[in-house]
Design a protein around this motif. Structure first.
Motif, PDB file in Angstrom:
ATOM      1  N   ILE A  66     -37.266  16.038 -36.690  1.00  0.00           N
ATOM      2  CA  ILE A  66     -38.265  16.396 -35.674  1.00  0.00           C
ATOM      3  C   ILE A  66     -39.397  17.211 -36.289  1.00  0.00           C
ATOM      4  O   ILE A  66     -40.575  17.016 -35.966  1.00  0.00           O
ATOM      5  N   PHE A  67     -39.054  18.111 -37.206  1.00  0.00           N
ATOM      6  CA  PHE A  67     -40.062  18.926 -37.886  1.00  0.00           C
ATOM      7  C   PHE A  67     -41.078  18.033 -38.593  1.00  0.00           C
ATOM      8  O   PHE A  67     -42.299  18.211 -38.451  1.00  0.00           O
ATOM      9  N   TYR A  68     -40.591  17.055 -39.346  1.00  0.00           N
ATOM     10  CA  TYR A  68     -41.502  16.202 -40.117  1.00  0.00           C
ATOM     11  C   TYR A  68     -42.203  15.160 -39.244  1.00  0.00           C
ATOM     12  O   TYR A  68     -43.351  14.785 -39.523  1.00  0.00           O
ATOM     13  N   TYR A  69     -41.539  14.702 -38.180  1.00  0.00           N
ATOM     14  CA  TYR A  69     -42.242  13.810 -37.253  1.00  0.00           C
ATOM     15  C   TYR A  69     -43.433  14.532 -36.616  1.00  0.00           C
ATOM     16  O   TYR A  69     -44.494  13.938 -36.399  1.00  0.00           O
ATOM     17  N   ASN A  70     -43.271  15.819 -36.326  1.00  0.00           N
ATOM     18  CA  ASN A  70     -44.377  16.580 -35.748  1.00  0.00           C
ATOM     19  C   ASN A  70     -45.522  16.763 -36.744  1.00  0.00           C
ATOM     20  O   ASN A  70     -46.695  16.778 -36.362  1.00  0.00           O
ATOM     21  N   ILE A  71     -45.173  16.896 -38.030  1.00  0.00           N
ATOM     22  CA  ILE A  71     -46.218  16.948 -39.059  1.00  0.00           C
ATOM     23  C   ILE A  71     -46.970  15.608 -39.098  1.00  0.00           C
ATOM     24  O   ILE A  71     -48.208  15.573 -39.147  1.00  0.00           O
ATOM     25  N   ALA A  72     -46.209  14.518 -39.053  1.00  0.00           N
ATOM     26  CA  ALA A  72     -46.828  13.183 -39.052  1.00  0.00           C
ATOM     27  C   ALA A  72     -47.688  12.988 -37.807  1.00  0.00           C
ATOM     28  O   ALA A  72     -48.772  12.394 -37.876  1.00  0.00           O
ATOM     29  N   LEU A  73     -47.214  13.513 -36.684  1.00  0.00           N
ATOM     30  CA  LEU A  73     -47.938  13.375 -35.421  1.00  0.00           C
ATOM     31  C   LEU A  73     -49.275  14.118 -35.472  1.00  0.00           C
ATOM     32  O   LEU A  73     -50.314  13.582 -35.068  1.00  0.00           O
ATOM     33  N   LYS A  74     -49.236  15.332 -35.994  1.00  0.00           N
ATOM     34  CA  LYS A  74     -50.462  16.127 -36.113  1.00  0.00           C
ATOM     35  C   LYS A  74     -51.484  15.413 -36.996  1.00  0.00           C
ATOM     36  O   LYS A  74     -52.683  15.340 -36.657  1.00  0.00           O
ATOM     37  N   ALA A  75     -51.037  14.884 -38.115  1.00  0.00           N
ATOM     38  CA  ALA A  75     -51.932  14.174 -39.033  1.00  0.00           C
ATOM     39  C   ALA A  75     -52.484  12.907 -38.388  1.00  0.00           C
ATOM     40  O   ALA A  75     -53.664  12.565 -38.553  1.00  0.00           O
ATOM     41  N   SER A  76     -51.641  12.208 -37.616  1.00  0.00           N
ATOM     42  CA  SER A  76     -52.075  10.979 -36.950  1.00  0.00           C
ATOM     43  C   SER A  76     -53.121  11.269 -35.878  1.00  0.00           C
ATOM     44  O   SER A  76     -54.036  10.469 -35.650  1.00  0.00           O
ATOM     45  N   ARG A  77     -52.977  12.416 -35.224  1.00  0.00           N
ATOM     46  CA  ARG A  77     -53.977  12.803 -34.206  1.00  0.00           C
ATOM     47  C   ARG A  77     -55.331  13.092 -34.870  1.00  0.00           C
ATOM     48  O   ARG A  77     -56.384  12.753 -34.319  1.00  0.00           O
ATOM     49  N   ILE A  78     -55.297  13.722 -36.035  1.00  0.00           N
ATOM     50  CA  ILE A  78     -56.541  13.983 -36.775  1.00  0.00           C
ATOM     51  C   ILE A  78     -57.233  12.669 -37.120  1.00  0.00           C
ATOM     52  O   ILE A  78     -58.459  12.541 -37.010  1.00  0.00           O
ATOM     53  N   LEU A  79     -56.422  11.680 -37.493  1.00  0.00           N
ATOM     54  CA  LEU A  79     -56.972  10.364 -37.856  1.00  0.00           C
ATOM     55  C   LEU A  79     -57.461   9.587 -36.637  1.00  0.00           C
ATOM     56  O   LEU A  79     -58.251   8.651 -36.771  1.00  0.00           O
ATOM     57  N   ALA A  80     -56.951   9.977 -35.452  1.00  0.00           N
ATOM     58  CA  ALA A  80     -57.227   9.225 -34.218  1.00  0.00           C
ATOM     59  C   ALA A  80     -56.803   7.759 -34.385  1.00  0.00           C
ATOM     60  O   ALA A  80     -57.487   6.836 -33.924  1.00  0.00           O
ATOM     61  N   ASP A  81     -55.675   7.586 -35.074  1.00  0.00           N
ATOM     62  CA  ASP A  81     -55.146   6.251 -35.360  1.00  0.00           C
ATOM     63  C   ASP A  81     -54.098   5.925 -34.292  1.00  0.00           C
ATOM     64  O   ASP A  81     -52.959   6.405 -34.360  1.00  0.00           O
ATOM     65  N   SER A  82     -54.485   5.116 -33.312  1.00  0.00           N
ATOM     66  CA  SER A  82     -53.595   4.853 -32.171  1.00  0.00           C
ATOM     67  C   SER A  82     -52.310   4.152 -32.592  1.00  0.00           C
ATOM     68  O   SER A  82     -51.233   4.428 -32.047  1.00  0.00           O
ATOM     69  N   SER A  83     -52.395   3.255 -33.577  1.00  0.00           N
ATOM     70  CA  SER A  83     -51.206   2.532 -34.034  1.00  0.00           C
ATOM     71  C   SER A  83     -50.187   3.492 -34.645  1.00  0.00           C
ATOM     72  O   SER A  83     -48.985   3.429 -34.348  1.00  0.00           O
ATOM     73  N   ARG A  84     -50.665   4.398 -35.488  1.00  0.00           N
ATOM     74  CA  ARG A  84     -49.768   5.394 -36.093  1.00  0.00           C
ATOM     75  C   ARG A  84     -49.178   6.302 -35.018  1.00  0.00           C
ATOM     76  O   ARG A  84     -47.986   6.624 -35.032  1.00  0.00           O
ATOM     77  N   LEU A  85     -50.031   6.749 -34.109  1.00  0.00           N
ATOM     78  CA  LEU A  85     -49.581   7.658 -33.048  1.00  0.00           C
ATOM     79  C   LEU A  85     -48.442   7.047 -32.247  1.00  0.00           C
ATOM     80  O   LEU A  85     -47.428   7.698 -31.977  1.00  0.00           O
ATOM     81  N   GLN A  86     -48.606   5.788 -31.859  1.00  0.00           N
ATOM     82  CA  GLN A  86     -47.576   5.109 -31.063  1.00  0.00           C
ATOM     83  C   GLN A  86     -46.228   5.124 -31.775  1.00  0.00           C
ATOM     84  O   GLN A  86     -45.197   5.463 -31.187  1.00  0.00           O
ATOM     85  N   LYS A  87     -46.260   4.750 -33.060  1.00  0.00           N
ATOM     86  CA  LYS A  87     -45.015   4.625 -33.817  1.00  0.00           C
ATOM     87  C   LYS A  87     -44.335   5.976 -34.027  1.00  0.00           C
ATOM     88  O   LYS A  87     -43.119   6.110 -33.866  1.00  0.00           O
TER      89      LYS A  87
END
Length: 313
Positions: free
Chosen positions: A96-117
């Protein structure tokens, strides 16, 4: 199968040697981005030969480099992969810790495909921890992102995962409701892939079992096996046969159950640790029911000495 496993391991080790050389070149040239990418490739190779600790170490090194150069795309990819490793190991807090890191980075990118996954992966682990409110929120957001961006790709998967959270929380009517929504998408081109289609039919089989309609459940599992064979998707074949074996066990047809459970064993992937152990235990029970104590003991021993269990001792 063992020969192919040996060939794959040899190829992976050759790839690892090459990647380590590439890593030295990247450091020599001060190419941090390529070093991060190489660590990612190393992590994947190590995972493929079940060296999870080495995989984690490589991916963690890649994350540090990606954070050092402030590259959200690399951070998102690496953190999501490391989280999935921890999830596989059952270390949910780390996942969960690392998924949240990935989530934060994906939000910065505004990459909807990454965010969904990432949101669905995060929702899975929140559900496994029993935090169903957060799990549902993650999946809801993933579905909303798809709707806002007019992205209908693999919608079956997202609704199937949403339904699974209700299954885990014991809300079986909601589970059935969203499984049927997911089922509707498996007939629309582009709204499913073979994995999500298989998952939907597996859920429908489980729902039919829960509703004590065993004949209907068998029909769904037959379709699941057909998908597995059409797509050369061994996990689907294994799940279908072990599920049917359980039903025939309930019906008292032990010989048929044994035949199906043996097929399931033959199609299990070595990386599918949980289901491999489950299937070995099922075979032990069935042989015991068939008054074959020696065979039952053999399969029980195989389950108890599985590498996945031994890694925790």
């Amino acid at each position: 199968f063992n020969i192919q496993t040996e060939i794959n391991a040899k190829q992976a080790n050759n790839n690892i040697k090459t990647l380590k050389k590439d890593l030295k070149v990247s450091f020599k040239n001060n190419d941090s981005l390529n070093a991060a990418r190489t660590y990612y490739k190393l992590g994947r190779e190590y995972y493929g030969i079940n060296q999870i600790d080495s995989s984690n170490l490589a991916i963690s090194s890649g994350i540090k480099i990606a954070e050092g150069i402030n590259n959200p795309k690399a951070i998102s990819t690496l953190a999501n992969y490391l989280a999935s490793n921890f999830s596989y190991l059952g270390e949910l807090d780390s996942a969960i810790f690392y998924y949240n890191i990935a989530l934060k980075a994906s939000r910065i990118l505004a990459d909807s495909s990454r965010l969904q996954k990432v949101l669905v992966n995060l929702g899975d682990d929140y559900s496994s921890k029993g935090d169903f409110k957060k799990a549902l929120f993650c999946c809801q957001e993933a579905i909303q992102i798809k709707e806002v961006s007019n992205d209908s790709s693999n919608l079956a998967y997202y609704y199937q995962k949403y339904g699974e959270i209700f299954k885990a929380s014991g809300e079986y009517e909601k589970w059935e409701e969203y499984s049927k929504i997911a089922y509707g998408f498996v007939f629309i081109e582009g709204c499913y892939d073979h994995r999500s289609r298989a998952a939907v039919y597996n859920d429908l089989g489980e729902i039919a079992e829960h509703n004590e309609d065993l004949n209907l459940a068998l029909l769904y599992y037959d379709t699941l096996e057909m998908i597995g064979r059409e797509e050369e998707y061994s996990s689907a074949i294994a799940v279908a046969n072990s599920s049917k074996a359980n039903i025939y066990k309930l019906m008292g047809n032990i010989p048929m159950a044994l035949e199906l459970a043996t097929v399931a064993k033959d199609y299990r992937q070595s990386s599918d640790a949980y289901h491999s152990i489950y299937n070995l235990n099922l075979l032990a029970e069935l042989h015991l029911d068939n008054n074959e104590a020696k065979m039952a003991l053999t399969y029980a021993s195989l389950a108890n000495n599985h590498d996945y269990i031994n890694s925790y001792l």
